[in-house]
Design a protein around this motif. Structure first.
Motif, PDB file in Angstrom:
ATOM      1  N   ILE A 106       2.006  10.503  -1.883  1.00  0.00           N
ATOM      2  CA  ILE A 106       1.007   9.742  -1.949  1.00  0.00           C
ATOM      3  C   ILE A 106       0.745   8.776  -3.263  1.00  0.00           C
ATOM      4  O   ILE A 106      -0.037   8.146  -3.367  1.00  0.00           O
ATOM      5  CB  ILE A 106      -0.571  10.566  -1.504  1.00  0.00           C
ATOM      6  CG1 ILE A 106      -1.646   9.836  -1.384  1.00  0.00           C
ATOM      7  CG2 ILE A 106      -0.723  11.487  -2.762  1.00  0.00           C
ATOM      8  CD1 ILE A 106      -2.600  10.502  -0.539  1.00  0.00           C
ATOM      9  N   GLY A 107       1.469   9.477  -4.273  1.00  0.00           N
ATOM     10  CA  GLY A 107       1.564   8.713  -5.564  1.00  0.00           C
ATOM     11  C   GLY A 107       2.081   7.318  -5.252  1.00  0.00           C
ATOM     12  O   GLY A 107       1.956   6.177  -6.030  1.00  0.00           O
ATOM     13  N   THR A 108       3.150   7.289  -4.521  1.00  0.00           N
ATOM     14  CA  THR A 108       3.698   5.886  -4.233  1.00  0.00           C
ATOM     15  C   THR A 108       3.151   5.346  -3.010  1.00  0.00           C
ATOM     16  O   THR A 108       2.629   4.121  -2.884  1.00  0.00           O
ATOM     17  CB  THR A 108       5.344   6.006  -3.685  1.00  0.00           C
ATOM     18  OG1 THR A 108       6.128   6.748  -4.669  1.00  0.00           O
ATOM     19  CG2 THR A 108       6.071   4.827  -3.156  1.00  0.00           C
ATOM     20  N   THR A 109       2.635   6.112  -1.925  1.00  0.00           N
ATOM     21  CA  THR A 109       1.983   5.366  -0.832  1.00  0.00           C
ATOM     22  C   THR A 109       0.574   4.660  -1.233  1.00  0.00           C
ATOM     23  O   THR A 109       0.410   3.512  -0.850  1.00  0.00           O
ATOM     24  CB  THR A 109       1.456   6.429   0.099  1.00  0.00           C
ATOM     25  OG1 THR A 109       2.430   7.247   0.489  1.00  0.00           O
ATOM     26  CG2 THR A 109       0.613   6.016   1.316  1.00  0.00           C
ATOM     27  N   LEU A 110      -0.094   5.196  -2.307  1.00  0.00           N
ATOM     28  CA  LEU A 110      -1.323   4.697  -2.533  1.00  0.00           C
ATOM     29  C   LEU A 110      -1.055   3.218  -3.260  1.00  0.00           C
ATOM     30  O   LEU A 110      -1.943   2.412  -3.300  1.00  0.00           O
ATOM     31  CB  LEU A 110      -2.227   5.478  -3.511  1.00  0.00           C
ATOM     32  CG  LEU A 110      -1.857   5.644  -5.082  1.00  0.00           C
ATOM     33  CD1 LEU A 110      -2.329   4.550  -5.675  1.00  0.00           C
ATOM     34  CD2 LEU A 110      -2.493   7.209  -5.375  1.00  0.00           C
ATOM     35  N   LEU A 111       0.015   2.965  -3.712  1.00  0.00           N
ATOM     36  CA  LEU A 111       0.415   1.909  -4.542  1.00  0.00           C
ATOM     37  C   LEU A 111       0.485   0.570  -3.734  1.00  0.00           C
ATOM     38  O   LEU A 111      -0.005  -0.357  -3.851  1.00  0.00           O
ATOM     39  CB  LEU A 111       1.700   1.984  -5.242  1.00  0.00           C
ATOM     40  CG  LEU A 111       2.059   3.071  -6.340  1.00  0.00           C
ATOM     41  CD1 LEU A 111       3.058   2.863  -6.885  1.00  0.00           C
ATOM     42  CD2 LEU A 111       0.713   2.779  -7.272  1.00  0.00           C
ATOM     43  N   LEU A 112       0.772   1.021  -2.376  1.00  0.00           N
ATOM     44  CA  LEU A 112       0.837  -0.189  -1.269  1.00  0.00           C
ATOM     45  C   LEU A 112      -0.713  -0.553  -0.989  1.00  0.00           C
ATOM     46  O   LEU A 112      -0.736  -1.661  -0.279  1.00  0.00           O
ATOM     47  CB  LEU A 112       1.546   0.447  -0.004  1.00  0.00           C
ATOM     48  CG  LEU A 112       2.653   1.294  -0.128  1.00  0.00           C
ATOM     49  CD1 LEU A 112       3.204   1.683   1.143  1.00  0.00           C
ATOM     50  CD2 LEU A 112       3.856   0.148  -0.761  1.00  0.00           C
TER      51      LEU A 112
END
Ligand code: COA
Length: 257
Positions: A106-112
């Protein structure tokens, strides 16, 4: 309230800082609930002009707390993680992220779902959902193929290939890759503060326009992904993968058909 999320104010800029460094900023239910509340409050507070989400100079987040995944798997759209992602998705005010070190799951997903993203060039971004017996979440199965093409998105989402901050900037997931964590946090704060000098309503309507007509479709995708993710969390494959992480061993998927 979670002491693992620090909230700082500097004029109209609200900073939400993940602060659970002994666990690489792994996100617990309490942290999600706190972040959801902070974002909702910020969005309705006229004195807040922009939000910055960051971790430390060496670590953004190792993603969802894996012990939480095993002990209290999410149930539905009313769970703390969904409340947080929903609040981020619905933010009318601009959100900037600063990423150094690991940004997993989610640390990458939230960047989207942020408006501007600054990364340290050696940051490690990764979405290991499939290897954990799970599936992509919060719109990433739709957004990433659109952004990167199916082939590249498949490497990231199906194989869970890690990528660097420099690659994230090259592919358009981030605005810029900086030389280290300190420079990344400084740059992100500087860019977030630019919003303090812009007319807030113009920023809001422009952000709204940029989200475009595909927004409602994205909402549906998010609901479908969420339902599947919740099912998968209870699957024997996920239980094996998550238990293996906690027990510091390699998972064994040999018995699964
Ligand atoms: N959930 C719970 N605990 C976590 C965690 C997570 N997502 N990520 C790290 N931790 C804990 C470790 O268990 C360890 O705890 P301990 O000191 O009590 O044993 C501590 O944080 C430090 O982690 P460690 O793995 O030793 O650090 P590292 O620098 O070697 O590796 C990561 C950092 C982020 C690469 C690695 O911790 C990792 O891969 N974490 C899991 C990421 C993940 O799969 N997240 C879920 C995505 S859906």
């Amino acid at each position: 309230m979670s002491e693992h999320v620090l909230v700082e104010r500097e004029e109209g800029l609200l900073t939400l800082r993940l602060h659970r460094l002994d666990k690489k900023n792994a996100l617990t239910r309490a942290m999600y609930s706190r972040m959801a509340q902070v974002l909702e409050d910020a969005d309705s507070d006229p004195s807040v002009r922009a939000v910055l989400i960051c971790g430390g100079e060496q670590c953004f987040t190792s993603g969802n707390d894996i012990a939480d995944f095993l002990q209290e798997p999410t149930t539905g759209m009313d769970s703390p993680v969904f409340a947080f992602m929903q609040a981020l998705f619905d933010m009318k005010k601009p959100v900037v992220a600063a990423v150094a070190g690991p940004a997993v799951g989610i640390g990458t997903t939230l960047l989207l779902h942020c408006d501007l993203v600054y990364v340290s060039q050696d940051a490690t971004l990764k979405m290991p959902f499939v290897a954990l017996g799970l599936c992509p979440e919060y719109g990433s199965s739709f957004i990433l193929p659109q952004m990167l093409g199916h082939a590249k998105a498949a490497e990231l989402l199906l194989l869970g290939e890690a990528f660097t901050g420099a690659q994230a900037a090259e592919w358009g997931i981030a605005n810029q890759a900086l030389e280290n964590g300190a420079a990344t946090l400084t740059k992100a704060r500087e860019m977030a503060k630019r919003f303090l000098h812009l007319p807030p309503k113009a920023v809001e309507v422009s952000k709204q326009l940029m989200r475009g007509p595909g927004r409602e479709h994205l909402r549906q995708v998010i609901a479908e992904e969420g339902a599947l993710f919740n099912q998968r969390l209870r699957s024997p494959e996920a239980i094996e993968a998550l238990s293996a992480f906690m027990q510091r061993r390699k998972p064994d998927f040999g018995r699964f058909a």
